[in-house]
Design a protein around this motif. Structure first.
Motif, short mmCIF file in Angstrom:
data_model
loop_
_atom_site.label_atom_id
_atom_site.label_comp_id
_atom_site.label_asym_id
_atom_site.label_seq_id
_atom_site.Cartn_x
_atom_site.Cartn_y
_atom_site.Cartn_z
N ARG B 73 0.81 -1.20 0.00
CA ARG B 73 0.00 0.00 0.00
C ARG B 73 0.85 1.26 0.00
N PHE B 74 1.92 1.26 0.80
CA PHE B 74 2.73 2.47 0.88
C PHE B 74 3.55 2.67 -0.39
N GLN B 75 4.01 1.57 -0.97
CA GLN B 75 4.72 1.69 -2.25
C GLN B 75 3.82 2.33 -3.29
N ALA B 76 2.55 1.86 -3.30
CA ALA B 76 1.58 2.46 -4.23
C ALA B 76 1.40 3.94 -3.92
N ASP B 77 1.36 4.28 -2.62
CA ASP B 77 1.17 5.68 -2.21
C ASP B 77 2.26 6.57 -2.78
N ILE B 78 3.50 6.12 -2.63
CA ILE B 78 4.62 6.95 -3.09
C ILE B 78 4.54 7.15 -4.60
N SER B 79 4.31 6.05 -5.31
CA SER B 79 4.23 6.16 -6.76
C SER B 79 3.05 7.05 -7.17
N ASN B 80 1.90 6.87 -6.50
CA ASN B 80 0.73 7.69 -6.82
C ASN B 80 0.99 9.16 -6.58
N THR B 81 1.58 9.45 -5.44
CA THR B 81 1.73 10.85 -5.07
C THR B 81 2.71 11.55 -6.01
N ILE B 82 3.75 10.82 -6.44
CA ILE B 82 4.70 11.43 -7.37
C ILE B 82 4.05 11.65 -8.74
N ARG B 83 3.35 10.64 -9.23
CA ARG B 83 2.69 10.80 -10.53
C ARG B 83 1.64 11.88 -10.48
N PHE B 84 0.86 11.88 -9.40
CA PHE B 84 -0.21 12.88 -9.26
C PHE B 84 0.38 14.29 -9.25
N THR B 85 1.41 14.49 -8.42
CA THR B 85 2.00 15.81 -8.30
C THR B 85 2.55 16.29 -9.64
N PHE B 86 3.26 15.40 -10.32
CA PHE B 86 3.87 15.74 -11.60
C PHE B 86 2.81 16.18 -12.61
N LEU B 87 1.78 15.33 -12.79
CA LEU B 87 0.74 15.63 -13.78
C LEU B 87 -0.06 16.87 -13.40
N PHE B 88 -0.37 16.97 -12.12
CA PHE B 88 -1.17 18.08 -11.63
C PHE B 88 -0.43 19.41 -11.84
N PHE B 246 -11.64 7.39 -1.78
CA PHE B 246 -11.14 6.76 -0.56
C PHE B 246 -9.94 5.85 -0.89
N GLY B 247 -9.16 6.26 -1.87
CA GLY B 247 -7.95 5.52 -2.20
C GLY B 247 -8.14 4.43 -3.23
N GLY B 248 -9.40 4.09 -3.53
CA GLY B 248 -9.65 2.98 -4.45
C GLY B 248 -9.73 3.42 -5.88
N PRO B 249 -10.03 2.53 -6.81
CA PRO B 249 -10.13 1.07 -6.64
C PRO B 249 -8.76 0.44 -6.38
N GLY B 250 -8.75 -0.55 -5.54
CA GLY B 250 -7.47 -1.11 -5.09
C GLY B 250 -6.69 -0.02 -4.36
N TYR B 251 -5.42 0.13 -4.68
CA TYR B 251 -4.62 1.22 -4.11
C TYR B 251 -4.39 2.31 -5.15
N SER B 252 -5.19 2.32 -6.24
CA SER B 252 -4.79 3.12 -7.39
C SER B 252 -4.82 4.62 -7.16
N THR B 253 -5.56 5.10 -6.17
CA THR B 253 -5.52 6.54 -5.89
C THR B 253 -5.16 6.82 -4.44
N ASP B 254 -4.63 5.84 -3.75
CA ASP B 254 -4.29 6.04 -2.36
C ASP B 254 -3.11 7.01 -2.25
N MET B 255 -3.15 7.85 -1.21
CA MET B 255 -2.09 8.85 -1.03
C MET B 255 -1.56 8.75 0.40
N PRO B 256 -0.31 9.19 0.62
CA PRO B 256 0.24 9.08 1.97
C PRO B 256 -0.62 9.78 3.02
N GLY B 257 -1.22 10.93 2.66
CA GLY B 257 -2.03 11.65 3.63
C GLY B 257 -3.21 10.83 4.11
N LEU B 258 -3.86 10.14 3.19
CA LEU B 258 -5.01 9.31 3.53
C LEU B 258 -4.58 8.12 4.37
N TYR B 259 -3.49 7.49 3.95
CA TYR B 259 -3.03 6.32 4.68
C TYR B 259 -2.55 6.70 6.09
#
Lengths: 429, 302
Positions: B73-88, B246-259
């Motif tokens: 879950r946390f690995q997904a968080d890090i990858s999500n947050t970096i991709r999200f920040t970059f694109l955003f 809420f971070g779903g589906p799966g961990y696909s939008t989970d972020m460190p803040g939520l976790y």
């Protein structure tokens, strides 16, 4: 003792009485002056609909008995209790507990609050009120540890239930929900052939709904004793029965609506009422959703035990306990007595949509589904729900939710089983 | 007779020096306690074994961090947050800049559109999230609109598909924040002296070259501020995710803040929550510290 003074500054008499009682270390509530005064702060996450109505009914009964006590409803909305639990944890850690608070029976109570020695046992209240004869022993065990009882159950929800639309059922030529998963899957196939593309409604936002499918599946494949062993950490999640349950779930996923990650359970129930799905597997709070739309049980929808779990009752049970240092301890004790009374449970449960934890409440107050569940409850084997924090500590229950969210996406039985075992090694041992 | 006025002036001199110090002391003390002491405390908790509602300060070294980085879950968080920040960042700054350039053409209705673009900023992420959740509902909202316009190739699973959910989140966040970027850029564009543009044009530069070599370099501080402001919002994002997926589906939008919230308040894994908070702080620091250094260096030149 400073806290009693803070809570009821003007009621010094009450405060000193509390001091006296605490000094005695008894749980007697017979008051020398015969009257309770001051405040009563009740903490819960019942803020809306039938739950809030039910709570208010209990407040009314309390107010009739103890007219001089000012009731403070400290309910926190949102997140199926998540927000409330966060607020409660902060208050308890800060030494400002409410007088009594809503807590699920089982691990949420025992491994969170009792283990942290934040609770006062209510063993004597239980004994004095004679609840042993009216509350099933299985249920008492779930709220007990080390020979003491720690809270009083007010209601029982059933986690293993299925809700079907009679209209769609009759299209498939059935009036009763199938008793086994294999029959149920045949029915789903039939519904699909009738043009219902997603016959099993699922709302999985937050993933706990899939965890309920899992625990119902394990109960069906392994039975109640196996279930209890497994969730107490003594069994193995890589066992064939667990994999059987996961495989069944995997099959069921082929029949669910694809927008489930954005829906909650009520969105799934809505699909059943709209006739776009045949059924949904959900706790009996779903009934409250149907009845709020003026649908009547038996006529518009069917409520039954989920496939393969007849004769078992997955318990989701709300209780009220007595925190150490409750500012108005006497009033809280009186509240616990009301919550456990026949009168209190008869007032609360019809509104809440649950059945009473006591087995001596008149059945006539309830709808047909609740009546049949009340019969089941008396005879059934009771097992606590993991998805609702009763069977397992929150750390495991939430981890299970996460894993289920992964499972519904990746649908890999072996990986999920292995991950669950890792989780069990960490948090159930 | 000469002593007294001198004494008074010495006193008032000292007072002059002391007053600012006295004025600033309370807030320094409060910030020291409520920000820095708590940062330190969180860091300390992350090195303990605290699990459960009662503090447990048994020393655990870096084991929380080891566990954390092994969690799927946390690995997904890090990858999500970096991709999200970059694109955003790219989307918001790009759209913001384009809108600002268009609005800077001094056409009619500029004020109107300026406000239209800026208004989403006045809404909270919770409201944005709720509305976009409706719009992204696969059977309603956008898909219905695209269907009616016969643009079926634009239909998507949006939030229900693990492959698109994060991008849907980026769209919602960009909708809200690009207006803010626009306002910043517009202020910047208007502060570029007209004679500089004119000079470039007289020298034969095309309009594109004017932007490339004259205006953009002058806007560099603004771009940097936008990156800092949006970047820290994006790394800490919680409310939008909480409401939309809420971070779903799966961990696909989970972020460190939520976790962090879930680990701490739902699972009672306080040490793990503190470790996530510390990682989050470090991530924001990586973004902000270079900016602060740059800022301190620039300051004397002004």
């Amino acid at each position: 003792m400073q806290r009693t003074g803070v809570a009821a500054g003007s009621l010094l008499a009450g405060a000193s009485l509390l001091e006296f009682l605490e000094a005695c270390g008894t749980t007697t509530t017979t008051n020398t002056s015969g009257k309770l005064t001051g405040n009563l702060e009740i903490f819960s996450w019942w803020t809306a609909g039938g739950e809030a109505d039910g709570l208010n009914e209990m407040f009314k009964i309390y107010a009739q008995k103890y007219a001089d006590v000012k009731i403070k409803n400290a309910a926190v909305a949102g997140g199926a209790g998540t927000n409330a639990k966060a607020v409660l944890a902060t208050r308890m850690q800060g030494g400002k507990p409410p007088d009594s608070f809503q807590v699920h029976a089982g691990q949420e109570l025992i491994s969170t609050w009792v283990k942290a020695s934040k609770m006062e046992p209510i063993t004597n209240i239980w004994k004095d009120a004679g609840w042993d004869s009216v509350i099933p022993k299985d249920l008492k065990d779930i709220v007990s540890s080390n020979g003491d009882v720690w809270s009083v159950p007010v209601n029982v929800h059933r986690g293993n239930a299925i809700w079907a639309s009679t209209k769609v059922m009759s299209l498939a030529g059935l009036t009763e929900s199938p008793a086994t998963y294999s029959d149920f899957i045949k029915l789903l196939d039939k519904a699909k052939s009738l043009g219902i593309s997603a016959p099993l409604a699922l709302g999985s936002k937050g993933n706990w709904q899939i965890a309920m499918l899992f625990e119902n599946g394990v109960l069906a494949s392994g039975g109640p004793d196996y279930y209890k062993t497994l969730f107490s950490g003594k069994g193995s999640f890589t066992d064939s029965k667990v994999k059987e349950a996961l495989t069944t779930m995997k099959t069921l996923f082929d029949y669910v609506n694809n927008d489930h990650p954005t829906l909650d359970w009520d969105g799934a129930a809505q699909r059943v009422t709209a006739g776009t799905s045949l059924a949904t597997i959900m706790g009996d709070w779903a009934k409250g959703y149907f009845t709020s739309l003026n649908l009547s049980p038996g006529k518009d929808f069917i409520g039954a035990p989920s496939p393969g779990t007849k004769g078992n009752y997955v318990i989701v049970c709300d209780t009220f306990g007595l925190p150490k240092g409750a500012p108005d301890r006497d009033n809280a004790v009186a509240w616990i007595k009301v919550a456990g009374s026949q009168e209190g449970q008869a007032a609360f449960n019809p509104k809440k949509g649950s059945i009473p934890a006591r087995t001596d409440v008149a059945k006539s107050l309830f709808d047909p589904v609740a009546q049949s569940f009340m019969d089941d409850f008396k005879a059934a084997k009771l097992v606590p729900s993991s998805a609702h924090g009763s069977a397992t500590p929150e750390a495991f229950a939430t981890g299970l939710n996460d894993e289920m969210g992964q499972f519904v996406q990746k649908r890999d039985v072996n990986t999920t089983a292995n991950n669950l075992q890792k989780l069990a090694d960490q948090f159930l041992k | 007779m000469r002593e007294r006025p001198l004494g008074r002036s010495r006193f008032s001199q000292r007072l002059d020096r002391l007053t600012p110090l006295l004025m600033i002391t309370p807030s320094v003390i409060l910030i020291a306690i409520f920000v820095y002491v708590f940062i330190g405390y969180t860091g300390y908790v992350s090195l303990t074994k605290w699990y459960g509602v009662v503090p447990d300060y048994t020393w655990a070294g870096l084991s929380q961090y080891e566990q954390l980085f092994q969690l799927e879950r946390f690995q997904a968080d890090i990858s999500n947050t970096i991709r999200f920040t970059f694109l955003f960042l790219i989307a918001s700054i790009g759209i913001g800049f384009a809108a600002a350039v268009l609005l800077d053409q001094k056409l009619r209705g500029t004020i109107f559109f300026q406000n239209v673009f800026l208004f989403p900023l006045a809404i909270s992420f919770v409201v944005t999230g709720t509305i976009w959740r409706w719009l992204f509902n696969p059977n309603q909202g956008l898909n219905l609109l695209f269907g009616a316009l016969h643009l079926d190739f634009l239909k998507s699973g949006w939030l229900i598909d693990t492959r698109t959910a994060l991008y849907s989140l980026v769209i919602a966040a960009t909708w809200q924040m690009s207006g803010f970027c626009m306002a910043m850029f517009l202020a910047g564009l208007r502060s570029v002296p007209d004679d500089l543009r004119e000079a470039a044009r007289v020298d034969g530069a095309t309009e594109f070259r004017v932007y490339q070599f004259v205006i953009l370099p002058l806007l560099r501080p603004i771009i940097l501020s936008a990156i800092i402001i949006l970047g820290h919002i994006s790394l800490k994002i919680f409310d939008l995710v909480f409401v939309m997926t809420f971070g779903g589906p799966g961990y696909s939008t989970d972020m460190p803040g939520l976790y962090m919230f879930i680990a701490t308040f739902r699972q009672n894994l306080y040490a793990r929550g503190a470790a996530i908070a510390t990682v989050l702080l470090l991530m924001v620091a990586v973004l902000i510290v270079p900016y602060l250094i740059w800022n301190l260096r620039e300051e004397p030149e002004r």
